[in-house]
Motif scaffolding. Structure first.
Motif, PDB file in Angstrom:
ATOM      1  N   THR A 103      -2.840   6.529   9.711  1.00  0.00           N
ATOM      2  CA  THR A 103      -4.037   6.877   8.934  1.00  0.00           C
ATOM      3  C   THR A 103      -3.942   6.366   7.494  1.00  0.00           C
ATOM      4  O   THR A 103      -4.967   6.050   6.880  1.00  0.00           O
ATOM      5  CB  THR A 103      -4.229   8.411   8.903  1.00  0.00           C
ATOM      6  OG1 THR A 103      -2.956   9.013   8.623  1.00  0.00           O
ATOM      7  CG2 THR A 103      -4.728   8.913  10.243  1.00  0.00           C
ATOM      8  N   ASP A 104      -2.708   6.276   6.961  1.00  0.00           N
ATOM      9  CA  ASP A 104      -2.543   5.727   5.607  1.00  0.00           C
ATOM     10  C   ASP A 104      -3.023   4.273   5.550  1.00  0.00           C
ATOM     11  O   ASP A 104      -3.621   3.849   4.564  1.00  0.00           O
ATOM     12  CB  ASP A 104      -1.065   5.749   5.189  1.00  0.00           C
ATOM     13  CG  ASP A 104      -0.509   7.156   5.086  1.00  0.00           C
ATOM     14  OD1 ASP A 104      -1.295   8.088   4.854  1.00  0.00           O
ATOM     15  OD2 ASP A 104       0.716   7.315   5.249  1.00  0.00           O
ATOM     16  N   VAL A 105      -2.706   3.538   6.607  1.00  0.00           N
ATOM     17  CA  VAL A 105      -3.116   2.132   6.660  1.00  0.00           C
ATOM     18  C   VAL A 105      -4.632   2.034   6.707  1.00  0.00           C
ATOM     19  O   VAL A 105      -5.260   1.324   5.913  1.00  0.00           O
ATOM     20  CB  VAL A 105      -2.501   1.426   7.890  1.00  0.00           C
ATOM     21  CG1 VAL A 105      -3.022  -0.008   7.996  1.00  0.00           C
ATOM     22  CG2 VAL A 105      -0.982   1.452   7.842  1.00  0.00           C
ATOM     23  N   VAL A 106      -5.218   2.775   7.649  1.00  0.00           N
ATOM     24  CA  VAL A 106      -6.668   2.675   7.842  1.00  0.00           C
ATOM     25  C   VAL A 106      -7.396   3.131   6.585  1.00  0.00           C
ATOM     26  O   VAL A 106      -8.353   2.484   6.144  1.00  0.00           O
ATOM     27  CB  VAL A 106      -7.112   3.489   9.079  1.00  0.00           C
ATOM     28  CG1 VAL A 106      -8.635   3.466   9.212  1.00  0.00           C
ATOM     29  CG2 VAL A 106      -6.448   2.944  10.338  1.00  0.00           C
ATOM     30  N   SER A 107      -6.920   4.208   5.978  1.00  0.00           N
ATOM     31  CA  SER A 107      -7.677   4.673   4.813  1.00  0.00           C
ATOM     32  C   SER A 107      -7.486   3.727   3.637  1.00  0.00           C
ATOM     33  O   SER A 107      -8.417   3.524   2.845  1.00  0.00           O
ATOM     34  CB  SER A 107      -7.344   6.126   4.467  1.00  0.00           C
ATOM     35  OG  SER A 107      -6.024   6.219   4.027  1.00  0.00           O
ATOM     36  N   VAL A 133      -7.098   0.415   3.881  1.00  0.00           N
ATOM     37  CA  VAL A 133      -7.927  -0.757   4.184  1.00  0.00           C
ATOM     38  C   VAL A 133      -9.397  -0.432   3.950  1.00  0.00           C
ATOM     39  O   VAL A 133     -10.132  -1.211   3.333  1.00  0.00           O
ATOM     40  CB  VAL A 133      -7.679  -1.228   5.629  1.00  0.00           C
ATOM     41  CG1 VAL A 133      -8.717  -2.251   6.062  1.00  0.00           C
ATOM     42  CG2 VAL A 133      -6.273  -1.805   5.758  1.00  0.00           C
ATOM     43  N   GLU A 134      -9.809   0.742   4.400  1.00  0.00           N
ATOM     44  CA  GLU A 134     -11.238   1.058   4.294  1.00  0.00           C
ATOM     45  C   GLU A 134     -11.653   1.416   2.874  1.00  0.00           C
ATOM     46  O   GLU A 134     -12.845   1.362   2.545  1.00  0.00           O
ATOM     47  CB  GLU A 134     -11.604   2.152   5.313  1.00  0.00           C
ATOM     48  CG  GLU A 134     -11.393   1.615   6.726  1.00  0.00           C
ATOM     49  CD  GLU A 134     -11.841   2.528   7.857  1.00  0.00           C
ATOM     50  OE1 GLU A 134     -12.173   3.701   7.598  1.00  0.00           O
ATOM     51  OE2 GLU A 134     -11.833   2.054   9.016  1.00  0.00           O
ATOM     52  N   SER A 135     -10.697   1.748   2.019  1.00  0.00           N
ATOM     53  CA  SER A 135     -11.061   2.023   0.623  1.00  0.00           C
ATOM     54  C   SER A 135     -10.855   0.806  -0.277  1.00  0.00           C
ATOM     55  O   SER A 135     -11.282   0.825  -1.435  1.00  0.00           O
ATOM     56  CB  SER A 135     -10.266   3.222   0.087  1.00  0.00           C
ATOM     57  OG  SER A 135      -8.885   2.966   0.148  1.00  0.00           O
ATOM     58  N   HIS A 136     -10.211  -0.254   0.217  1.00  0.00           N
ATOM     59  CA  HIS A 136      -9.933  -1.419  -0.631  1.00  0.00           C
ATOM     60  C   HIS A 136     -10.587  -2.708  -0.146  1.00  0.00           C
ATOM     61  O   HIS A 136     -10.528  -3.724  -0.844  1.00  0.00           O
ATOM     62  CB  HIS A 136      -8.426  -1.626  -0.762  1.00  0.00           C
ATOM     63  CG  HIS A 136      -7.765  -0.591  -1.609  1.00  0.00           C
ATOM     64  ND1 HIS A 136      -7.495   0.679  -1.145  1.00  0.00           N
ATOM     65  CD2 HIS A 136      -7.343  -0.612  -2.899  1.00  0.00           C
ATOM     66  CE1 HIS A 136      -6.918   1.378  -2.106  1.00  0.00           C
ATOM     67  NE2 HIS A 136      -6.820   0.622  -3.180  1.00  0.00           N
ATOM     68  N   TYR A 137     -11.151  -2.684   1.050  1.00  0.00           N
ATOM     69  CA  TYR A 137     -11.841  -3.871   1.569  1.00  0.00           C
ATOM     70  C   TYR A 137     -13.236  -3.454   2.007  1.00  0.00           C
ATOM     71  O   TYR A 137     -13.478  -2.278   2.304  1.00  0.00           O
ATOM     72  CB  TYR A 137     -11.055  -4.475   2.754  1.00  0.00           C
ATOM     73  CG  TYR A 137      -9.721  -5.038   2.330  1.00  0.00           C
ATOM     74  CD1 TYR A 137      -9.582  -6.383   2.008  1.00  0.00           C
ATOM     75  CD2 TYR A 137      -8.601  -4.209   2.223  1.00  0.00           C
ATOM     76  CE1 TYR A 137      -8.371  -6.903   1.590  1.00  0.00           C
ATOM     77  CE2 TYR A 137      -7.384  -4.718   1.793  1.00  0.00           C
ATOM     78  CZ  TYR A 137      -7.265  -6.059   1.485  1.00  0.00           C
ATOM     79  OH  TYR A 137      -6.066  -6.562   1.057  1.00  0.00           O
ATOM     80  N   ARG A 138     -14.134  -4.416   2.063  1.00  0.00           N
ATOM     81  CA  ARG A 138     -15.475  -4.119   2.553  1.00  0.00           C
ATOM     82  C   ARG A 138     -15.425  -4.111   4.081  1.00  0.00           C
ATOM     83  O   ARG A 138     -15.439  -5.167   4.725  1.00  0.00           O
ATOM     84  CB  ARG A 138     -16.478  -5.170   2.055  1.00  0.00           C
ATOM     85  CG  ARG A 138     -16.638  -5.177   0.518  1.00  0.00           C
ATOM     86  CD  ARG A 138     -17.830  -6.040   0.092  1.00  0.00           C
ATOM     87  NE  ARG A 138     -17.831  -7.313   0.791  1.00  0.00           N
ATOM     88  CZ  ARG A 138     -17.129  -8.378   0.421  1.00  0.00           C
ATOM     89  NH1 ARG A 138     -16.361  -8.340  -0.656  1.00  0.00           N
ATOM     90  NH2 ARG A 138     -17.195  -9.487   1.120  1.00  0.00           N
ATOM     91  N   THR A 139     -15.312  -2.922   4.648  1.00  0.00           N
ATOM     92  CA  THR A 139     -15.159  -2.783   6.096  1.00  0.00           C
ATOM     93  C   THR A 139     -16.346  -2.041   6.703  1.00  0.00           C
ATOM     94  O   THR A 139     -17.019  -1.260   6.024  1.00  0.00           O
ATOM     95  CB  THR A 139     -13.885  -1.981   6.442  1.00  0.00           C
ATOM     96  OG1 THR A 139     -14.027  -0.656   5.889  1.00  0.00           O
ATOM     97  CG2 THR A 139     -12.648  -2.633   5.883  1.00  0.00           C
ATOM     98  N   GLN A 140     -16.562  -2.288   7.978  1.00  0.00           N
ATOM     99  CA  GLN A 140     -17.484  -1.464   8.752  1.00  0.00           C
ATOM    100  C   GLN A 140     -16.629  -0.331   9.319  1.00  0.00           C
ATOM    101  O   GLN A 140     -15.921  -0.513  10.304  1.00  0.00           O
ATOM    102  CB  GLN A 140     -18.126  -2.309   9.846  1.00  0.00           C
ATOM    103  CG  GLN A 140     -19.097  -3.348   9.276  1.00  0.00           C
ATOM    104  CD  GLN A 140     -19.572  -4.316  10.326  1.00  0.00           C
ATOM    105  OE1 GLN A 140     -18.836  -5.220  10.715  1.00  0.00           O
ATOM    106  NE2 GLN A 140     -20.795  -4.161  10.800  1.00  0.00           N
ATOM    107  N   TYR A 164       0.856  -1.180   0.000  1.00  0.00           N
ATOM    108  CA  TYR A 164       0.000   0.000   0.000  1.00  0.00           C
ATOM    109  C   TYR A 164       0.895   1.235   0.000  1.00  0.00           C
ATOM    110  O   TYR A 164       2.022   1.194   0.502  1.00  0.00           O
ATOM    111  CB  TYR A 164      -0.932   0.001   1.227  1.00  0.00           C
ATOM    112  CG  TYR A 164      -0.224   0.276   2.533  1.00  0.00           C
ATOM    113  CD1 TYR A 164       0.453  -0.739   3.204  1.00  0.00           C
ATOM    114  CD2 TYR A 164      -0.209   1.562   3.103  1.00  0.00           C
ATOM    115  CE1 TYR A 164       1.110  -0.493   4.394  1.00  0.00           C
ATOM    116  CE2 TYR A 164       0.456   1.809   4.284  1.00  0.00           C
ATOM    117  CZ  TYR A 164       1.109   0.794   4.935  1.00  0.00           C
ATOM    118  OH  TYR A 164       1.777   1.025   6.110  1.00  0.00           O
ATOM    119  N   PRO A 165       0.388   2.339  -0.566  1.00  0.00           N
ATOM    120  CA  PRO A 165       1.198   3.554  -0.575  1.00  0.00           C
ATOM    121  C   PRO A 165       1.044   4.297   0.749  1.00  0.00           C
ATOM    122  O   PRO A 165      -0.085   4.610   1.152  1.00  0.00           O
ATOM    123  CB  PRO A 165       0.591   4.361  -1.727  1.00  0.00           C
ATOM    124  CG  PRO A 165      -0.829   3.886  -1.801  1.00  0.00           C
ATOM    125  CD  PRO A 165      -0.888   2.490  -1.282  1.00  0.00           C
TER     126      PRO A 165
END
Lengths: 394, 394
Positions: A260-264, A266-273, A154-155
């Motif tokens: 925040t790079d990780v969380v964003s 993950v949340e933009s590339h996986y179906r997350t709650q 991930y970038p």
């Protein structure tokens, strides 16, 4: 049939010619053998050796004196050589666990040449074996639906580099439309994005607990917490060097700021709650330190926080650390569902954790606390993960 | 600062107490060292050893006589012990390659305790190192965009089991809407779904060739070709046994018949270009045999077929094999864009491949053919993969 025999011999030749251990070599030994009575027999063919020992975490440890007090050193047992040059040792019956061991060949530490199941911890490679029962069965691959494990680049815009992480998606993820909660799971000093899946058996623990209905299906994101590294040793450019326990950028605030790079991603590339109620963060040792600081730095982001044998202190004057109690105050103004602390009674970080708990007590911040036997070891971290994930997202 | 020093000592203690090789042990040795003049120095601390050798595929091989003819055995070099108990050997300058080696400690084969970079081949573990240049740079992680590598469980309806495969998705896949062509890449006897990504360096080869514009971005699907296995040793239930070169269901037609499960899973779960022009299949040794039969069994499915040191014969009377030339006839009625055969001049399957080529010639089926030095070894298969993928989907 003759044709097949010739082909078979050819294949055996071919394997042999690769300069590796011959499969049909004279030492055609099976080691370890897990016996029905729960003892374990180790064997190695080494006719020229004067002395052979097995060293493992299933043998009674010896206490060793060090500058910061006594610590356990893994136990050793002397093996016995038979007339064929095969050394052998059988343990007493063992309780269920994931065990690791090496041999000492006239004092030289070697892995068991007949056991391909090995794990790397920092710069050391050890053999492993699993003794069935609890908790060993949780760490084993069972006849249950399996999640997928991906190595994902991930970038990191904050760090200005591509970075590697391990992402576990639970069984069913690929064939559903639903969204899942996410556990961010962080490694300790000397570790990397491979540590929790390899040493920590995270995929097996999650597969088994989810199959038993004891844990909610969740995505588990295992990052690399060393701000100077793109990826684990051998997985980043020019990184095939001897791994080190300490690398730059372990506890200087950069990893926390870039989280925040990780969380964003993950949340933009996986179906997350993608809300606080469905985000958890936990880590071991340095990763516990990171989880403590990240969850305070982004105070309304994680409803579940797990500090496993967490490091508490750093000398770095990053604002991430200097403003920690300010951040923690904001975090506890809307308290997380679960702030969980676990540590071993002989852990060298025990006192620091006790002091941190006193501080939390004095501030009236609610947390849960578990103590276990033993020290700063993976056996404890696997147990803490098992306990912690059963509490999440319920 | 004192606090940090205490913590550091504690961490070092903690790592030591895990019963593994001490990081600060007396033998704090770096091995191997790749010197500027392209020689490589190996070192190992073993004061009690009488003799230490290094065995590796960079040393002149010795020829060994076997029931099916002469074959190469990896070369050995005797190391020299200095007064500190450290054994040392320096190679001549080496050409670029991914090399593997072990030590022989008074005849006992051991891995280099100071090199954590290891690969398993069947039941053997060897150390590896990379010498820069060509082709070594292609096998190295470079400063280029990286694809992701996932371990994916899919349901094989035909085999009635969940099975594991390795899926490489090229850099950019996660952030685009486009569809990609797919290469199905099959392992040999003794291998599994991990073989091509670990021994074959498939992800590095693809990353680098795609970054250089020499290969099209593609998905690479690496299956497990042993019909009796759900997954690699250690990754399936009750599979932490000593891996074997031969396991049931390697060449009995079941894997070929069930291959539609793989293709339909991939095409329903990934963004693929789901037509013949965008499907390739290749394999090494047994995997070449599988690729040959699968591409014939589904004659209008693959436009690119690669047989790397392919096995040709089997005694099994599955209709997959008994009807092969019938199927091949259908396959070549609309010929594939590329039917590629590569083999080493000293490969034990050389004659079988020559006979198969004669048969193809007599049938006027067009193929391309490459011969290389050496035998039935990964060095050749990495080169064949490198050559083959540059020809795909153009």
């Amino acid at each position: 049939m003759k044709r097949f025999i010739v082909m078979t011999v050819g294949w055996l030749m071919a394997v042999n010619s690769m300069g590796q251990q011959a499969l049909w070599s004279a030492d055609g030994i099976i080691s370890p053998v897990i016996n029905e009575n729960r003892t374990v027999t180790f064997r190695i063919y080494a006719p020229a050796a004067e002395k052979m020992e097995v060293e493992g975490d299933f043998l009674s440890p010896t206490m060793v004196s060090t500058p910061v007090g006594e610590t356990e050193s893994a136990g050793k047992a002397v093996m016995t050589k038979n007339s064929n040059g095969v050394w052998e040792y059988t343990t007493p019956p063992l309780v269920s666990e994931l065990y690791s061991y090496t041999f000492l060949n006239d004092g030289l530490r070697i892995t068991d040449p007949n056991n391909v199941y090995q794990v790397r911890d920092v710069a050391s490679v050890s053999n492993i074996f699993l003794m069935s029962g609890q908790p060993g069965d949780l760490y084993s691959v069972q006849e249950v639906p399996h999640g997928n494990v991906a190595k994902v680049w991930y970038p990191s815009l904050t760090m200005n580099m591509d970075r590697r992480m391990t992402v576990y998606t639970p069984a069913g993820y690929e064939d559903s439309e639903r969204s899942y909660p996410v556990l961010y799971l962080l490694h300790g000093a000397g570790g990397d994005e491979n540590a929790w899946s390899e040493l920590g058996r995270a995929a097996q623990i999650l597969d088994n607990l989810i199959a038993q209905g004891k844990a909610e299906p969740m995505i588990v994101v295992m990052t690399n917490g060393n701000a100077s590294q793109q990826a684990a040793p051998g997985e980043a450019p020019n990184s095939m060097k001897k791994p080190a326990l300490f690398v730059p950028g372990m506890m200087d605030g950069r990893f926390e700021q870039a989280f925040t790079d990780v969380v964003s991603y993950v949340e933009s590339h996986y179906r997350t709650q993608a809300d606080k109620a469905h985000r958890a963060i936990a880590g071991l040792s340095m990763g516990g330190f990171h989880a403590m600081h990240i969850s305070a730095l982004y105070p309304d982001t994680f409803d579940y926080v797990g500090l496993f044998s967490a490091a508490i202190h750093t000398d770095n004057d990053s604002p991430v650390y200097t403003k920690f109690y300010e951040n923690l105050n904001r975090q506890f103004s809307t308290p997380p569902q679960l702030y969980w602390i676990g540590i071993g009674r002989t852990d060298f970080l025990y006192k620091d954790n006790a002091a941190f708990r006193s501080k939390l007590d004095s501030l009236n911040y609610h947390y849960e606390y578990t103590e276990s036997d033993g020290g700063h070891i993976w056996r404890n971290w696997r147990i803490y993960l098992t306990t912690f994930v059963q509490r999440l997202f319920k």
